[in-house]
Design an enzyme around this catalytic site. Structure first.
Site, PDB file in Angstrom:
ATOM      1  N   ARG A  88       0.884  -1.164  -0.010  1.00 26.39           N
ATOM      2  CA  ARG A  88       0.204   0.028   0.109  1.00 26.39           C
ATOM      3  C   ARG A  88       1.048   1.440   0.060  1.00 26.39           C
ATOM      4  NH1 ARG A  88      -2.801  -3.997   1.987  1.00 26.39           N
ATOM      5  NH2 ARG A  88      -0.619  -4.406   2.598  1.00 26.39           N
ATOM      6  N   THR A  89       1.829   1.415   0.922  1.00 25.21           N
ATOM      7  CA  THR A  89       2.455   2.634   1.368  1.00 25.21           C
ATOM      8  C   THR A  89       3.372   3.081  -0.111  1.00 25.21           C
ATOM      9  OG1 THR A  89       2.394   1.911   3.638  1.00 25.21           O
ATOM     10  CG2 THR A  89       3.867   3.903   2.929  1.00 25.21           C
ATOM     11  N   HIS A 128       4.730   5.948  11.643  1.00 23.25           N
ATOM     12  CA  HIS A 128       4.369   5.555  10.391  1.00 23.25           C
ATOM     13  C   HIS A 128       3.344   6.622  10.115  1.00 23.25           C
ATOM     14  CE1 HIS A 128       2.895   4.082   6.642  1.00 23.25           C
ATOM     15  NE2 HIS A 128       2.877   3.067   6.868  1.00 23.25           N
ATOM     16  N   LYS A 170      25.369  -5.855  -1.273  1.00 24.70           N
ATOM     17  CA  LYS A 170      26.849  -5.810  -1.398  1.00 24.70           C
ATOM     18  C   LYS A 170      27.541  -5.378  -0.281  1.00 24.70           C
ATOM     19  CE  LYS A 170      26.424  -5.884  -6.463  1.00 24.70           C
ATOM     20  NZ  LYS A 170      26.338  -4.869  -7.501  1.00 24.70           N
ATOM     21  N   ARG A 186      11.353   3.864   3.639  1.00 24.30           N
ATOM     22  CA  ARG A 186      10.830   3.018   4.883  1.00 24.30           C
ATOM     23  C   ARG A 186      12.032   1.950   5.203  1.00 24.30           C
ATOM     24  NH1 ARG A 186       5.641  -1.069   4.819  1.00 24.30           N
ATOM     25  NH2 ARG A 186       4.674   0.800   5.244  1.00 24.30           N
TER      26      ARG A 186
HETATM   27  N1   CP Z   1      -0.464  -0.034   5.952  1.00 26.42           N
HETATM   28  C1   CP Z   1       0.990  -0.329   5.339  1.00 26.42           C
HETATM   29  O1   CP Z   1       1.903   0.484   5.788  1.00 26.42           O
HETATM   30  O2   CP Z   1       0.980  -1.337   4.535  1.00 26.42           O
HETATM   31  P1   CP Z   1       2.220  -1.657   3.606  1.00 26.42           P
HETATM   32  O3   CP Z   1       3.150  -2.483   4.560  1.00 26.42           O
HETATM   33  O4   CP Z   1       1.646  -2.821   2.668  1.00 26.42           O
HETATM   34  O5   CP Z   1       2.646  -0.634   3.183  1.00 26.42           O
END
Ligand code: CP
Length: 311
Positions: free
Chosen positions: A59-60, A137, A87, A109
């Site tokens: 999603r993100t 998040h 590496k 991320r």
């Molecule tokens: N909600 C969320 O962060 O989903 P993902 O891990 O798929 O990005």
């Protein structure tokens, strides 16, 4: 003033209530844009954004990429699994190499809490945290609160939200607590003792271990995924037992004295924290959350980019 107080989005903890409201108002405009036949605006034609994903995401990652493309930014995507990180290249070396290709903003991320802040102190580009380990998040919390605002109105005062499940390992929980409280909502966390941090009441949240009591209290229930990948020991006997005590099913939902809104940040473990008939019910706003994610991320990127342009 439509100006954020921050140059990076590292966590909701750093934002003011006014920042959150500016992001929501900007997202309102972008939500109209993405529902038009032509879903694109030329706002960021001169901005290049790198999406750096050192940890899995569906999603993100897609939501950020779509948000950037809807704003007409140039986009490069990096996935650690297929990169020279394998590496032995360090985070700062990796990012500095990408920045030397004239990148203005980094969306990252990473599995390490603090990675986004670490990066923002070392590079000359705006940084957006797309999830850093068990820490924050921020865009998930913004889209969650924005979705609650859409369902229940702009005034969060007195609005009651329970976050259910694996609070200890959840960056979504911490960011949601900060965001909802800044907006004026009351927050409760619910789950087994082993999955709730010992001193979480110091954040001003209520703690409840009985799911039915928590659901009777709230207007909105945000059901979290059990983060098995972050659990190094067993925190409960079995997923079946967890589901019996903390899973939301249709029988419990229908037996409550009022209709509550059900949320989930995804990915869902159907049959564990939420059953399919609840996830797909008219009380669930899970797919609205995903839709709102694009508008919220367009707003965050647009507002941070406008600060870069002014420098
Ligand atoms: N909600 C969320 O962060 O989903 P993902 O891990 O798929 O990005």
């Amino acid at each position: 003033m439509n100006n954020l107080s921050v140059d990076h989005l590292i966590g909701i903890k750093d934002l003011t209530k006014e920042d959150i409201e500016i992001i929501f108002k900007t997202a309102d405009s972008f939500k109209q844009v993405i529902n038009r036949p032509i879903k694109k605006v030329p706002s960021l034609r001169d901005i290049t954004i790198a999406n750096l994903f050192f940890e899995n995401s569906t999603r993100t990652r897609l939501s950020f990429e779509l948000a950037e493309k809807r704003l007409s930014a140039d986009v490069v995507n990096f996935s650690a699994a297929s990169s020279s990180v394998k590496k032995g290249e360090t985070l700062v070396d990796t990012v500095n190499n990408i920045l030397s290709m004239k990148v203005d903003m980094v969306v990252m991320r990473h599995s390490s809490p603090g990675a986004a802040k670490f990066l923002s102190e070392r590079i000359g580009a705006a940084v957006v945290n797309a999830g850093d380990g068990t820490h924050e998040h921020p865009t998930q919390a913004l889209l969650d609160s924005y979705s609650i605002r859409e369902q229940h109105g702009e005034d969060f005062n007195g609005r009651k939200v329970v976050i259910v499940g694996d609070i200890s390992h959840s960056r979504v929980a911490l960011s949601n607590i900060y965001c909802l409280q800044k907006l004026g909502a009351e927050v409760m966390v619910c789950g087994p003792t082993t999955l709730i941090p010992k001193h979480i009441d110091k954040l001003g949240v209520k703690v409840e271990h009985d799911l039915r009591t928590a659901l009777e209290w709230c207007d909105v229930a945000n059901m979290l995924r059990i983060q098995l990948e972050r659990q190094d020991i067993k925190y409960f006997p079995s997923l079946r037992e967890y589901s019996m005590l903390y899973g939301l099913n249709k029988e419990i939902l229908d037996s409550l004295s009022k209709k509550i809104t059900v949320m989930h940040p995804g990915p869902i473990n159907r049959g564990v924290e939420i059953t399919s008939d609840v996830a797909d019910s008219d009380q669930s706003i899970i797919l609205q959350q995903v839709e709102n994610g694009v508008a919220i991320r367009m707003a965050v990127i647009y507002l941070l980019a406008s600060k870069i342009k002014r420098q």
